[in-house]
Design an enzyme around this catalytic site. Structure first.
Site, short mmCIF file in Angstrom:
data_model
loop_
_atom_site.label_atom_id
_atom_site.label_comp_id
_atom_site.label_asym_id
_atom_site.label_seq_id
_atom_site.Cartn_x
_atom_site.Cartn_y
_atom_site.Cartn_z
N HIS A 160 47.83 -0.31 20.28
CA HIS A 160 49.10 -0.94 19.94
C HIS A 160 48.96 -1.80 18.68
O HIS A 160 47.86 -2.24 18.34
CB HIS A 160 49.56 -1.88 21.07
CG HIS A 160 50.05 -1.19 22.30
ND1 HIS A 160 49.53 -1.43 23.55
CD2 HIS A 160 51.05 -0.29 22.48
CE1 HIS A 160 50.18 -0.70 24.45
NE2 HIS A 160 51.11 0.00 23.82
N CYS A 247 49.07 -8.80 26.71
CA CYS A 247 49.68 -7.74 27.53
C CYS A 247 50.10 -8.20 28.92
O CYS A 247 50.93 -7.56 29.54
CB CYS A 247 48.71 -6.59 27.77
SG CYS A 247 47.75 -6.12 26.38
C1 CIR Z 1 48.00 1.60 28.75
O1 CIR Z 1 47.29 2.44 28.19
O2 CIR Z 1 49.22 1.64 28.68
C2 CIR Z 1 47.32 0.52 29.55
N1 CIR Z 1 46.16 1.03 30.18
C3 CIR Z 1 46.98 -0.64 28.67
C4 CIR Z 1 48.17 -1.32 28.07
C5 CIR Z 1 47.83 -2.52 27.29
N2 CIR Z 1 48.99 -3.13 26.78
C6 CIR Z 1 49.08 -3.73 25.59
O3 CIR Z 1 48.15 -3.67 24.81
N3 CIR Z 1 50.22 -4.29 25.29
#
Ligand code: CIR
Length: 257
Positions: A160, A247
């Site tokens: 991200h 997150c």
């Molecule tokens: C994903 O791949 O969507 C989750 N395992 C990790 C999301 C992390 N979120 C973020 O960086 N905002």
């Protein structure tokens, strides 16, 4: 008053989405204790924490940031780029409804909150594996009436935009120059991550402090040299699921509708 909405660590977190990391065992009990300690940091930073429940149909539920973006004037409920994560949004939308008017990203657009970095009235949105041009365009149209400028920026090599760049206070950014183009952020003073800590660009500013992973001591020194009040948290388990400190919460000023 600041509200922080968080979400439970799912019993199924080991089935999380992974893009740039190999799968490794996650200790769910430890992940929960670490999440408790993270929430305690939010309380000490001045937040009232509200934790939403999650089930085993939502392996990535703890990463609530991706499900919505809260502005003073509205909240945007996303359409996450990973189809497995779209079940996460309705409960979050319901929780936000008493604080903000809700706008929703609609198909074919996709957008993850982790790709949205707000610096004053400028909203950077990462063009990533999760957020497409239609998502950026819908966000631009929703925000323009409120005087925000939306800028799409390319993200490469990480999940991200906020894996690569976050705000650390007073308009200053913490950035990994390998994953975003520093010239996209030329208007702002920048601290770069230590090159040995590529995942160190994700920090969460709340009130007068910066909540930051204990895994990046070299970059932490750089931040402290700028006079920032850094509070570290151990987030080893959610890091294995490719999550950082931003997150795991949605932090915003309370304004009841
Ligand atoms: C994903 O791949 O969507 C989750 N395992 C990790 C999301 C992390 N979120 C973020 O960086 N905002």
């Amino acid at each position: 008053m600041l509200i922080a909405i968080t979400r439970e660590v799912s019993p199924a977190i080991e089935r999380c989405e992974l893009t740039h990391l190999a799968r490794s065992p996650i200790d769910v009990g430890l992940a929960r204790r670490q999440h408790d300690a993270y929430e305690q940091c939010l309380v000490e930073a001045g937040c009232t924490v509200r934790r939403l429940p999650a089930g085993d149909d939502m392996p990535d539920s703890v990463f609530i940031e991706d499900t919505s973006v809260v502005f003073d004037e509205l909240a945007i409920v996303t359409r996450p780029g990973a189809a497995s994560r779209r079940v996460e949004t309705p409960v979050v939308a319901e929780a936000l409804r008493k604080f903000r008017t809700i706008h929703c990203i609609e198909a074919p657009a996709t957008l993850d909150g982790g790709d949205v970095l707000v610096v004053g009235r400028t909203v950077f949105v990462g063009r990533s594996g999760r957020t497409n041009d239609a998502g950026i365009e819908q966000m631009r149209r929703m925000l323009q009436p409120f005087g925000y400028t939306t800028c799409g920026v390319d993200v490469r090599g990480c999940l991200h935009l906020k894996s690569a760049v976050t705000t650390v206070g007073d308009g200053r950014l913490l950035l990994n120059p390998e994953w975003v183009q520093p010239s996209d952020f030329a208007a702002f003073p920048v601290v770069s991550v230590d090159p040995t800590e590529p995942f160190g660009a994700n920090a969460l500013r709340v009130g007068d402090r910066l909540i930051y992973s204990a895994a990046f001591p070299q970059t932490r020194c750089r931040l402290e040299r700028c006079g920032l009040n850094v509070v570290t948290v151990d987030v080893s388990e959610t890091a294995k699921a490719e999550g950082g400190v931003t997150c795991c919460s949605l932090v915003f000023d309370q304004r009841l509708l």
